[in-house]
Motif scaffolding. Structure first.
Motif, PDB file in Angstrom:
ATOM      1  N   VAL A  79      71.291  15.557  60.090  1.00 14.59           N
ATOM      2  CA  VAL A  79      70.495  16.689  60.575  1.00 14.59           C
ATOM      3  C   VAL A  79      69.136  16.652  59.897  1.00 14.59           C
ATOM      4  N   GLN A  80      68.126  17.150  60.583  1.00 13.30           N
ATOM      5  CA  GLN A  80      66.771  17.179  60.060  1.00 13.30           C
ATOM      6  C   GLN A  80      66.491  18.570  59.489  1.00 13.30           C
ATOM      7  N   PRO A  81      66.255  18.673  58.166  1.00 12.54           N
ATOM      8  CA  PRO A  81      65.849  19.968  57.630  1.00 12.54           C
ATOM      9  C   PRO A  81      64.434  20.276  58.112  1.00 12.54           C
ATOM     10  N   ASN A  82      63.869  21.400  57.722  1.00 16.01           N
ATOM     11  CA  ASN A  82      62.535  21.798  58.168  1.00 16.01           C
ATOM     12  C   ASN A  82      61.515  20.674  58.008  1.00 16.01           C
ATOM     13  N   LYS A  83      61.470  20.076  56.831  1.00 20.62           N
ATOM     14  CA  LYS A  83      60.567  18.956  56.562  1.00 20.62           C
ATOM     15  C   LYS A  83      61.294  17.983  55.659  1.00 20.62           C
ATOM     16  N   GLY A  84      60.856  16.739  55.665  1.00 17.15           N
ATOM     17  CA  GLY A  84      61.442  15.770  54.751  1.00 17.15           C
ATOM     18  C   GLY A  84      62.393  14.816  55.442  1.00 17.15           C
ATOM     19  N   SER A  85      63.168  14.129  54.630  1.00 17.17           N
ATOM     20  CA  SER A  85      64.105  13.117  55.122  1.00 17.17           C
ATOM     21  C   SER A  85      65.219  13.740  55.942  1.00 17.17           C
ATOM     22  N   ARG A  86      65.742  12.940  56.827  1.00 18.68           N
ATOM     23  CA  ARG A  86      66.922  13.325  57.597  1.00 18.68           C
ATOM     24  C   ARG A  86      68.127  13.263  56.663  1.00 18.68           C
ATOM     25  N   LEU A  87      69.035  14.234  56.731  1.00 19.13           N
ATOM     26  CA  LEU A  87      70.204  14.285  55.849  1.00 19.13           C
ATOM     27  C   LEU A  87      71.455  13.858  56.602  1.00 19.13           C
ATOM     28  N   PHE A  88      72.277  13.050  55.919  1.00 15.03           N
ATOM     29  CA  PHE A  88      73.507  12.536  56.501  1.00 15.03           C
ATOM     30  C   PHE A  88      74.689  12.963  55.633  1.00 15.03           C
ATOM     31  N   PRO A  89      75.840  13.294  56.244  1.00 12.38           N
ATOM     32  CA  PRO A  89      77.021  13.643  55.443  1.00 12.38           C
ATOM     33  C   PRO A  89      77.529  12.425  54.675  1.00 12.38           C
ATOM     34  N   ALA A  90      77.728  12.596  53.372  1.00  9.83           N
ATOM     35  CA  ALA A  90      78.251  11.518  52.530  1.00  9.83           C
ATOM     36  C   ALA A  90      79.532  12.002  51.863  1.00  9.83           C
ATOM     37  N   VAL A  91      80.524  11.122  51.825  1.00  8.51           N
ATOM     38  CA  VAL A  91      81.764  11.395  51.102  1.00  8.51           C
ATOM     39  C   VAL A  91      81.654  10.682  49.760  1.00  8.51           C
ATOM     40  N   LEU A  92      81.901  11.426  48.686  1.00  3.26           N
ATOM     41  CA  LEU A  92      81.845  10.866  47.345  1.00  3.26           C
ATOM     42  C   LEU A  92      83.190  10.262  46.980  1.00  3.26           C
ATOM     43  N   LYS A  93      83.233   9.429  45.940  1.00  2.00           N
ATOM     44  CA  LYS A  93      84.473   8.754  45.522  1.00  2.00           C
ATOM     45  C   LYS A  93      85.599   9.745  45.231  1.00  2.00           C
ATOM     46  N   ASN A  94      85.257  10.976  44.795  1.00  2.00           N
ATOM     47  CA  ASN A  94      86.293  11.955  44.469  1.00  2.00           C
ATOM     48  C   ASN A  94      86.772  12.724  45.703  1.00  2.00           C
ATOM     49  N   GLY A  95      86.229  12.393  46.889  1.00  2.00           N
ATOM     50  CA  GLY A  95      86.677  13.029  48.125  1.00  2.00           C
ATOM     51  C   GLY A  95      85.825  14.195  48.576  1.00  2.00           C
ATOM     52  N   SER A  96      84.950  14.721  47.737  1.00  2.00           N
ATOM     53  CA  SER A  96      84.071  15.821  48.140  1.00  2.00           C
ATOM     54  C   SER A  96      82.908  15.261  48.948  1.00  2.00           C
ATOM     55  N   SER A  97      82.177  16.140  49.626  1.00  3.72           N
ATOM     56  CA  SER A  97      81.074  15.654  50.443  1.00  3.72           C
ATOM     57  C   SER A  97      79.834  16.512  50.273  1.00  3.72           C
ATOM     58  N   ILE A  98      78.676  15.865  50.439  1.00  7.80           N
ATOM     59  CA  ILE A  98      77.377  16.528  50.382  1.00  7.80           C
ATOM     60  C   ILE A  98      76.441  15.830  51.364  1.00  7.80           C
ATOM     61  N   PRO A  99      75.395  16.519  51.830  1.00  7.89           N
ATOM     62  CA  PRO A  99      74.381  15.843  52.634  1.00  7.89           C
ATOM     63  C   PRO A  99      73.450  15.034  51.725  1.00  7.89           C
ATOM     64  N   VAL A 100      73.106  13.816  52.155  1.00  8.00           N
ATOM     65  CA  VAL A 100      72.211  12.950  51.383  1.00  8.00           C
ATOM     66  C   VAL A 100      71.116  12.405  52.305  1.00  8.00           C
ATOM     67  N   PRO A 101      69.980  11.988  51.734  1.00  3.96           N
ATOM     68  CA  PRO A 101      68.926  11.389  52.557  1.00  3.96           C
ATOM     69  C   PRO A 101      69.381  10.072  53.178  1.00  3.96           C
ATOM     70  N   ASP A 102      68.656   9.640  54.213  1.00  3.08           N
ATOM     71  CA  ASP A 102      69.047   8.448  54.972  1.00  3.08           C
ATOM     72  C   ASP A 102      69.025   7.151  54.177  1.00  3.08           C
ATOM     73  N   PHE A 103      68.330   7.095  53.045  1.00  2.79           N
ATOM     74  CA  PHE A 103      68.268   5.860  52.266  1.00  2.79           C
ATOM     75  C   PHE A 103      69.455   5.681  51.315  1.00  2.79           C
TER      76      PHE A 103
END
Length: 134
Positions: free
Chosen positions: A90-114
């Motif tokens: 998803v694209q926030p108001n300004k800045g990088s596009r954010l993608f859902p990322a799953v972390l090694k511990n199973g939790s998830s957060i949005p991260v930039p496309d790089f």
């Protein structure tokens, strides 16, 4: 005081004192975070002679004048390894596009496309947001 996070179950979090190696079991009723923060607890198998910062998450326990613990909290920031990143962010108001990322511990957060799988990322545990690559 900082304790080593070991694991948690439905009712309690299990910690270890860094010097005495004594286990401390605390009910989640003493947790200062919200339920959404629980998946961000992260433990690693450690050797008894290694209480280094790389051994796992330190959880902070507050007491009143040496009495029983009154609460415990996560650190402000913590480094996690990215397991996977899902396309279609998803694209926030300004800045990088954010993608859902799953972390090694199973939790998830949005991260930039790089950010890619295998990257280590610093997460703000108060806001549950990506800060930077670690």
């Amino acid at each position: 005081m900082a304790y080593q996070y070991l694991y948690h179950d439905d009712d309690e979090v299990h910690l270890m004192h860094p010097e005495t190696m004594e286990e401390l079991d605390l009910p989640f009723s003493l947790f200062t975070g919200e339920k959404k923060h629980v998946p961000f607890l992260e433990g690693k198998l450690i050797r008894l002679d290694d209480f280094s910062s790389s051994a796992g998450m330190k959880v902070y326990v507050d007491t009143v004048e040496g009495s029983n613990p009154i609460c415990f909290r996560l650190p402000t920031n913590y480094t996690y390894e990215v397991e996977s990143v899902t396309a279609g962010g998803v694209q926030p108001n300004k800045g990088s596009r954010l993608f859902p990322a799953v972390l090694k511990n199973g939790s998830s957060i949005p991260v930039p496309d790089f950010v890619k799988p295998g990257d280590k990322v610093l997460v703000d545990l108060q806001e549950l947001k990506y800060i930077s690559r670690a």
